[in-house]
Design a protein around this motif. Structure first.
Motif, PDB file in Angstrom:
ATOM      1  N   ASP A 173      -6.010 -51.607 -10.170  1.00  0.00           N
ATOM      2  CA  ASP A 173      -5.067 -52.833  -9.962  1.00  0.00           C
ATOM      3  C   ASP A 173      -3.703 -51.820 -10.896  1.00  0.00           C
ATOM      4  O   ASP A 173      -2.729 -53.117 -11.405  1.00  0.00           O
ATOM      5  CB  ASP A 173      -4.828 -53.585 -11.331  1.00  0.00           C
ATOM      6  CG  ASP A 173      -6.475 -55.152 -11.227  1.00  0.00           C
ATOM      7  OD1 ASP A 173      -6.530 -54.848  -9.945  1.00  0.00           O
ATOM      8  OD2 ASP A 173      -7.051 -55.195 -12.228  1.00  0.00           O
ATOM      9  N   LEU A 174      -3.823 -51.040 -11.630  1.00  0.00           N
ATOM     10  CA  LEU A 174      -2.636 -49.574 -11.084  1.00  0.00           C
ATOM     11  C   LEU A 174      -1.801 -49.313  -9.879  1.00  0.00           C
ATOM     12  O   LEU A 174      -2.736 -48.555  -9.184  1.00  0.00           O
ATOM     13  CB  LEU A 174      -3.509 -48.601 -11.827  1.00  0.00           C
ATOM     14  CG  LEU A 174      -2.353 -47.604 -12.497  1.00  0.00           C
ATOM     15  CD1 LEU A 174      -1.633 -48.041 -13.611  1.00  0.00           C
ATOM     16  CD2 LEU A 174      -3.188 -46.381 -12.654  1.00  0.00           C
ATOM     17  N   LYS A 175      -1.147 -49.465  -9.673  1.00  0.00           N
ATOM     18  CA  LYS A 175      -0.341 -49.425  -8.586  1.00  0.00           C
ATOM     19  C   LYS A 175       0.347 -47.815  -8.538  1.00  0.00           C
ATOM     20  O   LYS A 175       0.726 -47.247  -9.579  1.00  0.00           O
ATOM     21  CB  LYS A 175       1.252 -49.802  -8.358  1.00  0.00           C
ATOM     22  CG  LYS A 175       0.801 -50.721  -7.723  1.00  0.00           C
ATOM     23  CD  LYS A 175       2.623 -52.325  -7.449  1.00  0.00           C
ATOM     24  CE  LYS A 175       2.265 -53.753  -7.530  1.00  0.00           C
ATOM     25  NZ  LYS A 175       1.782 -54.588  -8.827  1.00  0.00           N
ATOM     26  N   HIS A 176      -0.667 -46.829  -7.981  1.00  0.00           N
ATOM     27  CA  HIS A 176      -0.207 -45.393  -8.088  1.00  0.00           C
ATOM     28  C   HIS A 176      -0.629 -44.777  -6.751  1.00  0.00           C
ATOM     29  O   HIS A 176      -0.824 -45.286  -5.586  1.00  0.00           O
ATOM     30  CB  HIS A 176      -1.637 -44.847  -8.762  1.00  0.00           C
ATOM     31  CG  HIS A 176      -2.793 -44.706  -8.116  1.00  0.00           C
ATOM     32  ND1 HIS A 176      -3.644 -45.561  -8.218  1.00  0.00           N
ATOM     33  CD2 HIS A 176      -3.592 -44.062  -6.968  1.00  0.00           C
ATOM     34  CE1 HIS A 176      -4.631 -45.942  -6.841  1.00  0.00           C
ATOM     35  NE2 HIS A 176      -4.448 -44.367  -6.561  1.00  0.00           N
ATOM     36  N   ILE A 177      -0.341 -43.527  -6.993  1.00  0.00           N
ATOM     37  CA  ILE A 177       0.696 -42.247  -5.920  1.00  0.00           C
ATOM     38  C   ILE A 177       0.073 -41.747  -6.622  1.00  0.00           C
ATOM     39  O   ILE A 177       0.577 -40.667  -7.875  1.00  0.00           O
ATOM     40  CB  ILE A 177       1.804 -42.657  -5.329  1.00  0.00           C
ATOM     41  CG1 ILE A 177       1.816 -43.515  -4.091  1.00  0.00           C
ATOM     42  CG2 ILE A 177       2.329 -41.443  -4.090  1.00  0.00           C
ATOM     43  CD1 ILE A 177       3.965 -43.912  -3.943  1.00  0.00           C
ATOM     44  N   ILE A 178      -0.670 -39.797  -5.142  1.00  0.00           N
ATOM     45  CA  ILE A 178      -1.352 -38.777  -6.012  1.00  0.00           C
ATOM     46  C   ILE A 178       0.062 -38.362  -5.425  1.00  0.00           C
ATOM     47  O   ILE A 178      -0.039 -38.098  -4.189  1.00  0.00           O
ATOM     48  CB  ILE A 178      -2.573 -38.631  -5.402  1.00  0.00           C
ATOM     49  CG1 ILE A 178      -3.201 -39.675  -6.847  1.00  0.00           C
ATOM     50  CG2 ILE A 178      -2.671 -37.687  -5.547  1.00  0.00           C
ATOM     51  CD1 ILE A 178      -4.289 -39.320  -6.500  1.00  0.00           C
ATOM     52  N   ILE A 179       0.733 -36.687  -5.207  1.00  0.00           N
ATOM     53  CA  ILE A 179       1.782 -36.319  -4.708  1.00  0.00           C
ATOM     54  C   ILE A 179       0.802 -34.259  -5.407  1.00  0.00           C
ATOM     55  O   ILE A 179       0.437 -33.964  -6.159  1.00  0.00           O
ATOM     56  CB  ILE A 179       2.824 -35.998  -5.511  1.00  0.00           C
ATOM     57  CG1 ILE A 179       3.746 -36.787  -5.499  1.00  0.00           C
ATOM     58  CG2 ILE A 179       3.781 -34.205  -5.465  1.00  0.00           C
ATOM     59  CD1 ILE A 179       5.117 -36.683  -5.883  1.00  0.00           C
ATOM     60  N   ARG A 180       0.609 -33.736  -4.236  1.00  0.00           N
ATOM     61  CA  ARG A 180       0.179 -32.746  -3.584  1.00  0.00           C
ATOM     62  C   ARG A 180       1.288 -31.256  -3.064  1.00  0.00           C
ATOM     63  O   ARG A 180       1.772 -31.629  -2.268  1.00  0.00           O
ATOM     64  CB  ARG A 180      -1.447 -32.492  -2.322  1.00  0.00           C
ATOM     65  CG  ARG A 180      -2.520 -33.141  -3.206  1.00  0.00           C
ATOM     66  CD  ARG A 180      -3.468 -33.152  -2.295  1.00  0.00           C
ATOM     67  NE  ARG A 180      -4.565 -34.228  -2.853  1.00  0.00           N
ATOM     68  CZ  ARG A 180      -5.352 -34.681  -1.624  1.00  0.00           C
ATOM     69  NH1 ARG A 180      -5.160 -33.704  -0.712  1.00  0.00           N
ATOM     70  NH2 ARG A 180      -7.086 -35.012  -1.986  1.00  0.00           N
ATOM     71  N   PRO A 181       1.782 -31.126  -4.438  1.00  0.00           N
ATOM     72  CA  PRO A 181       3.259 -30.204  -3.892  1.00  0.00           C
ATOM     73  C   PRO A 181       2.508 -28.472  -3.468  1.00  0.00           C
ATOM     74  O   PRO A 181       0.710 -28.312  -3.889  1.00  0.00           O
ATOM     75  CB  PRO A 181       3.717 -30.059  -5.436  1.00  0.00           C
ATOM     76  CG  PRO A 181       2.354 -29.905  -6.097  1.00  0.00           C
ATOM     77  CD  PRO A 181       1.518 -30.741  -5.675  1.00  0.00           C
ATOM     78  N   ALA A 182       2.557 -27.921  -2.564  1.00  0.00           N
ATOM     79  CA  ALA A 182       2.792 -26.198  -2.534  1.00  0.00           C
ATOM     80  C   ALA A 182       3.812 -25.509  -2.932  1.00  0.00           C
ATOM     81  O   ALA A 182       3.873 -26.730  -4.189  1.00  0.00           O
ATOM     82  CB  ALA A 182       3.416 -26.295  -0.881  1.00  0.00           C
ATOM     83  N   ILE A 183       4.009 -24.622  -3.201  1.00  0.00           N
ATOM     84  CA  ILE A 183       4.171 -23.428  -4.328  1.00  0.00           C
ATOM     85  C   ILE A 183       5.704 -23.994  -4.187  1.00  0.00           C
ATOM     86  O   ILE A 183       6.774 -24.104  -4.014  1.00  0.00           O
ATOM     87  CB  ILE A 183       3.794 -22.122  -3.806  1.00  0.00           C
ATOM     88  CG1 ILE A 183       2.728 -21.884  -3.427  1.00  0.00           C
ATOM     89  CG2 ILE A 183       4.538 -21.222  -5.107  1.00  0.00           C
ATOM     90  CD1 ILE A 183       2.818 -20.347  -3.859  1.00  0.00           C
ATOM     91  N   ILE A 184       5.892 -24.691  -6.313  1.00  0.00           N
ATOM     92  CA  ILE A 184       7.117 -24.843  -6.196  1.00  0.00           C
ATOM     93  C   ILE A 184       7.853 -24.169  -7.080  1.00  0.00           C
ATOM     94  O   ILE A 184       7.442 -23.174  -7.990  1.00  0.00           O
ATOM     95  CB  ILE A 184       6.845 -26.351  -7.103  1.00  0.00           C
ATOM     96  CG1 ILE A 184       6.118 -27.347  -6.944  1.00  0.00           C
ATOM     97  CG2 ILE A 184       8.453 -26.257  -7.904  1.00  0.00           C
ATOM     98  CD1 ILE A 184       5.684 -28.340  -8.151  1.00  0.00           C
ATOM     99  N   TYR A 185       9.000 -23.722  -6.186  1.00  0.00           N
ATOM    100  CA  TYR A 185       9.517 -22.907  -6.784  1.00  0.00           C
ATOM    101  C   TYR A 185      11.401 -23.040  -7.269  1.00  0.00           C
ATOM    102  O   TYR A 185      11.555 -24.650  -7.203  1.00  0.00           O
ATOM    103  CB  TYR A 185      10.001 -21.206  -5.959  1.00  0.00           C
ATOM    104  CG  TYR A 185      10.665 -22.064  -4.865  1.00  0.00           C
ATOM    105  CD1 TYR A 185      12.137 -21.348  -4.742  1.00  0.00           C
ATOM    106  CD2 TYR A 185      10.308 -22.947  -3.938  1.00  0.00           C
ATOM    107  CE1 TYR A 185      13.097 -22.384  -3.586  1.00  0.00           C
ATOM    108  CE2 TYR A 185      11.073 -22.659  -2.282  1.00  0.00           C
ATOM    109  CZ  TYR A 185      12.345 -22.724  -2.607  1.00  0.00           C
ATOM    110  OH  TYR A 185      13.000 -23.092  -1.259  1.00  0.00           O
ATOM    111  N   GLY A 186      12.518 -22.472  -8.117  1.00  0.00           N
ATOM    112  CA  GLY A 186      13.531 -23.285  -8.223  1.00  0.00           C
ATOM    113  C   GLY A 186      13.546 -22.883  -9.848  1.00  0.00           C
ATOM    114  O   GLY A 186      12.679 -21.997 -10.949  1.00  0.00           O
TER     115      GLY A 186
END
Length: 387
Positions: A173-186
């Motif tokens: 019942d939990l509305k959810h999304i999964i994010i798989r990032p590449a190498i994050i920079y900044g």
């Protein structure tokens, strides 16, 4: 839009790398009526740069100190001081360091994330819950990995992140999304590309050629933290619940391109030892990695001492898992089907210079590494290198 009609956002792990940038993005673009940041590291101890420090002084921010492994602390975090639920939640709080033991990951990733998911499931008014995972779910140099590719995680961290992904199904019942990032920079990156910048500066300091394992073709796909923040906000309202989204720019970044940019910044030479020598090194990888990191630590410590830097979160060591012939090669186009567009489509030297200058301004990166007027004597052989 009236201020009170704007959404309320809960950022778990909000003083970390992505968290602080996300908080700044929300405020800079006037997107929210309130942000609660929960983290075990308070802003005053998080090495924030000036723009991030200013963001955390906003009256729209409510900081709550707490360890999200604790169920009572976590449940309390999900209701703000006015007794309201939050519209959107993003979990950035889990352990992000590589090379940790299984018990550390079991507590800092699996237990923490489960505690957060359980607390979120008790609040049906949450419109979307975003769980940050890992882009290290499959290694190949044949074609970019899509979200539906069979997972074969190649770091211990990613293995535990995959378990969290699976356990999200326990909360239908939990509305959810999964994010798989590449190498994050900044700005504020410490583990993505910053170690490569540090190593480049060290080789300038020692006047040596920078040598890397494997070849220039090792895939090290990237995504800028600003696009990570933009994508997270976009997916709150445009993402489909239960879906996984890769985040990866269009540059198809590899080790060769990163090395070329680093060498240009520091005016150093570089080379790759190649697959044959690298495979031979794998026979005694642990000892070799220890030697490599020791060779970086000595000049780094020497430079920090010269510049009176007694405390810095930066570390030039790279974990053994990240030195294997494993590719970060992702297809980040699925999110574009929802209307999202990447602003930082390719890794550019200007972004790396900005990251470096930010740490120099904070006094966390020794300037003498760049001056070209210093020398370093290696303690193991007594040989002096001038730069």
């Amino acid at each position: 839009m009236a201020q009170d009609s704007k959404p309320r956002v809960l950022v778990l792990g909000g003083t970390g790398f992505v968290g602080r940038n996300f908080v700044h993005y929300l405020l800079e673009n006037d997107l929210v009526s309130k942000i609660r940041v929960v983290d075990k590291v308070p802003p005053q101890m998080a090495w924030l740069n000036q723009q991030h420090r200013e963001s955390f002084t906003s009256p729209l921010i409510e900081f709550k100190h707490g360890n999200l492994i604790n169920p009572a602390t976590t449940e309390d975090a999900f209701i703000d001081s006015d007794g309201h639920d939050f519209d959107y939640v993003v979990n950035l709080a889990a352990e992000t360091k590589y090379g940790q033991s299984d018990p550390v990951y079991e507590e800092g990733i699996i237990k923490l994330s489960n505690t957060c998911m359980k607390a979120a499931s008790n609040h049906p008014n949450i419109k979307m819950y975003v769980e940050f995972s890992s882009g290290q779910m499959h290694s190949t140099d044949k074609k970019p990995v899509k979200e539906d590719t069979k997972c074969e995680p190649w770091t211990h961290l990613a293995k535990h992140k995959l378990q969290v992904e699976k356990e999200l199904s326990n909360y239908p019942d939990l509305k959810h999304i999964i994010i798989r990032p590449a190498i994050i920079y900044g700005l504020a990156d410490r583990q993505g590309l910053t170690p490569r910048l540090m190593i480049g500066a060290i080789y300038k300091y020692t006047n040596e050629k920078m040598k890397m394992l494997w070849t220039k073709d090792l895939k090290m796909n990237t995504v800028h933290v600003v696009d990570v923040c933009r994508a997270t906000w976009h997916l709150f309202t445009h993402g489909k619940s239960g879906e996984i989204y890769n985040l990866c720019d269009k540059g198809d970044t590899d080790q060769g391109e990163i090395s070329e940019l680093v060498s240009e910044i520091f005016s150093i030479n570089y080379d790759f030892v190649g697959s044959i020598m690298s495979n031979m090194a794998k026979l005694n990888m642990s000892s070799m990695v220890e030697d490599i990191n020791d060779s970086h630590l000595a000049p780094w410590a020497d430079a920090c001492q010269k510049d009176d830097i007694s405390n810095t979160p930066l570390n030039p060591c790279i974990d053994q898992e990240l030195l294997y012939n494993k590719h970060t090669y992702l297809d980040g186009s699925k999110i574009e089907e929802t209307g999202f567009r990447y602003l930082y489509t390719k890794l550019k030297i200007e972004s790396l210079r900005e990251m470096l200058q930010d740490y120099l301004d904070l006094g966390l990166f020794p300037k003498c590494l760049l001056s070209g007027e210093t020398h370093f004597i290696r303690p193991d052989d007594g040989e002096e290198y001038e730069s």
